[in-house]
Design an enzyme around this catalytic site. Structure first.
Site, mmCIF file in Angstrom:
data_model
loop_
_atom_site.group_PDB
_atom_site.id
_atom_site.type_symbol
_atom_site.label_atom_id
_atom_site.label_comp_id
_atom_site.label_asym_id
_atom_site.label_seq_id
_atom_site.Cartn_x
_atom_site.Cartn_y
_atom_site.Cartn_z
ATOM 1 N N TRP A 48 63.415 7.314 24.677
ATOM 2 C CA TRP A 48 62.393 6.527 25.368
ATOM 3 C C TRP A 48 62.975 5.385 26.183
ATOM 4 O O TRP A 48 62.472 5.060 27.264
ATOM 5 C CB TRP A 48 61.335 6.038 24.383
ATOM 6 C CG TRP A 48 60.461 7.180 23.957
ATOM 7 C CD1 TRP A 48 60.375 7.741 22.724
ATOM 8 C CD2 TRP A 48 59.584 7.948 24.799
ATOM 9 N NE1 TRP A 48 59.506 8.811 22.749
ATOM 10 C CE2 TRP A 48 59.007 8.957 23.997
ATOM 11 C CE3 TRP A 48 59.244 7.877 26.153
ATOM 12 C CZ2 TRP A 48 58.104 9.890 24.507
ATOM 13 C CZ3 TRP A 48 58.346 8.806 26.657
ATOM 14 C CH2 TRP A 48 57.777 9.793 25.837
ATOM 15 N N ASP A 76 59.882 -2.644 23.813
ATOM 16 C CA ASP A 76 58.957 -1.564 23.482
ATOM 17 C C ASP A 76 59.013 -1.379 21.963
ATOM 18 O O ASP A 76 59.995 -0.876 21.423
ATOM 19 C CB ASP A 76 59.379 -0.286 24.194
ATOM 20 C CG ASP A 76 58.491 0.914 23.875
ATOM 21 O OD1 ASP A 76 57.630 0.807 22.974
ATOM 22 O OD2 ASP A 76 58.678 1.969 24.509
ATOM 23 N N LYS A 134 50.835 5.115 16.923
ATOM 24 C CA LYS A 134 51.799 5.291 15.846
ATOM 25 C C LYS A 134 51.472 4.378 14.660
ATOM 26 O O LYS A 134 51.244 4.852 13.561
ATOM 27 C CB LYS A 134 53.212 5.046 16.371
ATOM 28 C CG LYS A 134 53.571 5.984 17.526
ATOM 29 C CD LYS A 134 54.925 5.702 18.119
ATOM 30 C CE LYS A 134 55.151 6.509 19.381
ATOM 31 N NZ LYS A 134 55.136 7.960 19.188
#
Length: 367
Positions: free
Chosen positions: A104, A178, A202
């Protein structure tokens, strides 16, 4: 009724607490006596504004967010933030420092340069370790004149996590992080960051909302040239109501925050998470090599545990038999293979124990 408990190890959208789902079920047709559900409620109504306010206040309590930080619940997922942070905070800067530690952060690094004139400088790259370890923060190539430093705290795909989060020096650029897959899983010092963002699906709630926490002074960088829908200052000025927010995901997020507070807050959930991760890694390391996790122990994620056998065919059999046993969605990410057990806050200890028991039985039968 299913004969055995079902445990959802999906990396996202991920497991939600049973208590939250039962509350949502009870309020599905009639929220708090209004006669209609949250998902068909005006986002500008007093009722929804109360839901939003309480969600924000509970999040402030859970993370000890100072008053000089603003909170937004935006659409677009964490991926939209790869561009928004650059559009809003790199104006007038020649460089953005970017740390790549896995899937990511690599995607973020590539995307950030598409809408900015600033150089997206590769400050560190875990490729040197085959993405099995993390580059220490003191080795990052950072320019104090950069707009900010971007990194990912937990790599969901690769099973890597900064156990000790980097802290900026006094003359360093702000950290932009992030935290999609480990926010609220452990105590953090929000004051160490310029921006924290996290997709909800999540550890916060269902897909559709993204939490963005912004240090107030950074908002001075927001330019009127940035279209309103991507402009943080516009969203702040309109109390998160510039466009219709993801009302139902925000409602569920608020229920999750309330559930976390009832568990004893982030400090207590951090203790439980450490126990769950230790049990699972002990099972891998104690298998005599039948199960493999090649991540350096100090960089192992407590949220996403990646592992496998030495045979892709056996990995596939493991996933299939685990699914039949009620241990769902253990398939590893497509580019990595093997297995991945995501053990977020809402995964109960019993779920990890059930997985460990299955792993031991599987090894007895195929080892």
């Amino acid at each position: 009724m299913l004969p055995n408990p079902v445990y959802n190890f999906s990396a996202g959208p991920a497991v939600l607490p049973d208590a939250v789902l039962h509350t949502a079920q009870n309020e599905m047709l009639d929220y708090n006596g209004t006669g209609f559900p949250v998902m068909s409620m005006s986002h500008r109504s007093d009722v929804f504004m109360s839901i939003l306010h309480h969600a924000e206040q509970d999040l402030r309590t859970l993370l000890d967010i100072p008053d000089n930080y603003k909170i937004l619940f935006l659409q677009g997922g964490a991926s939209s933030q790869f561009n928004m942070v650059v559009m809003n905070f790199a104006n007038g800067f020649k460089r953005v420092d970017s740390v790549v530690t896995g899937n990511w952060s690599s995607v973020a690094h590539k995307q950030m340069g598409k809408l900015s004139d600033a150089e997206i400088h590769l400050a560190a790259d875990g490729k040197a370790f085959d993405y099995l370890d993390l580059p220490p923060a003191n080795t990052w190539d950072i320019d104090r004149r950069s707009a900010f430093v971007h990194f990912v705290s937990n790599e969901t795909v690769n099973g890597l996590q900064y156990g000790e989060l980097p802290r900026p020096g006094a003359d360093m650029p702000p950290l932009v992080c992030d935290m999609s897959s480990d926010i609220l899983s452990r105590r953090i010092n929000v004051r160490d960051f310029g921006v924290i963002y996290a997709g909800a699906q999540k550890n916060i709630g269902p897909a559709g909302a993204t939490v963005v926490i912004i240090r107030e002074d950074l908002l001075e960088r927001c330019s009127d040239r940035v279209p309103d829908v991507w402009n943080y200052q516009t969203h702040i000025n309109r109390q998160g109501m510039h466009n219709t927010p993801a009302t139902y995901p925000i409602y569920i997020a608020g229920l999750v925050f309330r559930w976390l507070l009832a568990q004893g807050g982030v400090a207590q959930i951090e203790t439980v998470n450490a126990l769950k991760a230790a049990k699972l890694y002990d099972a891998i390391d104690g298998s005599g090599g039948f199960y493999i996790n090649n991540i350096r122990p100090g960089a192992r994620s407590k949220m996403n545990v990646v592992f496998g056998t030495q045979s892709p065919g056996l990995d596939q059999r493991f996933v299939q038999e685990a699914d039949a046993a009620g241990l769902k969605l253990l398939q590893g990410y497509k580019s990595v293979g093997g297995m991945r057990a995501s053990i977020y806050n809402a995964m109960p200890l019993q779920g990890v124990e059930a997985l460990v028991g299955f792993m031991q039985d599987f090894q007895r039968r195929y080892g």
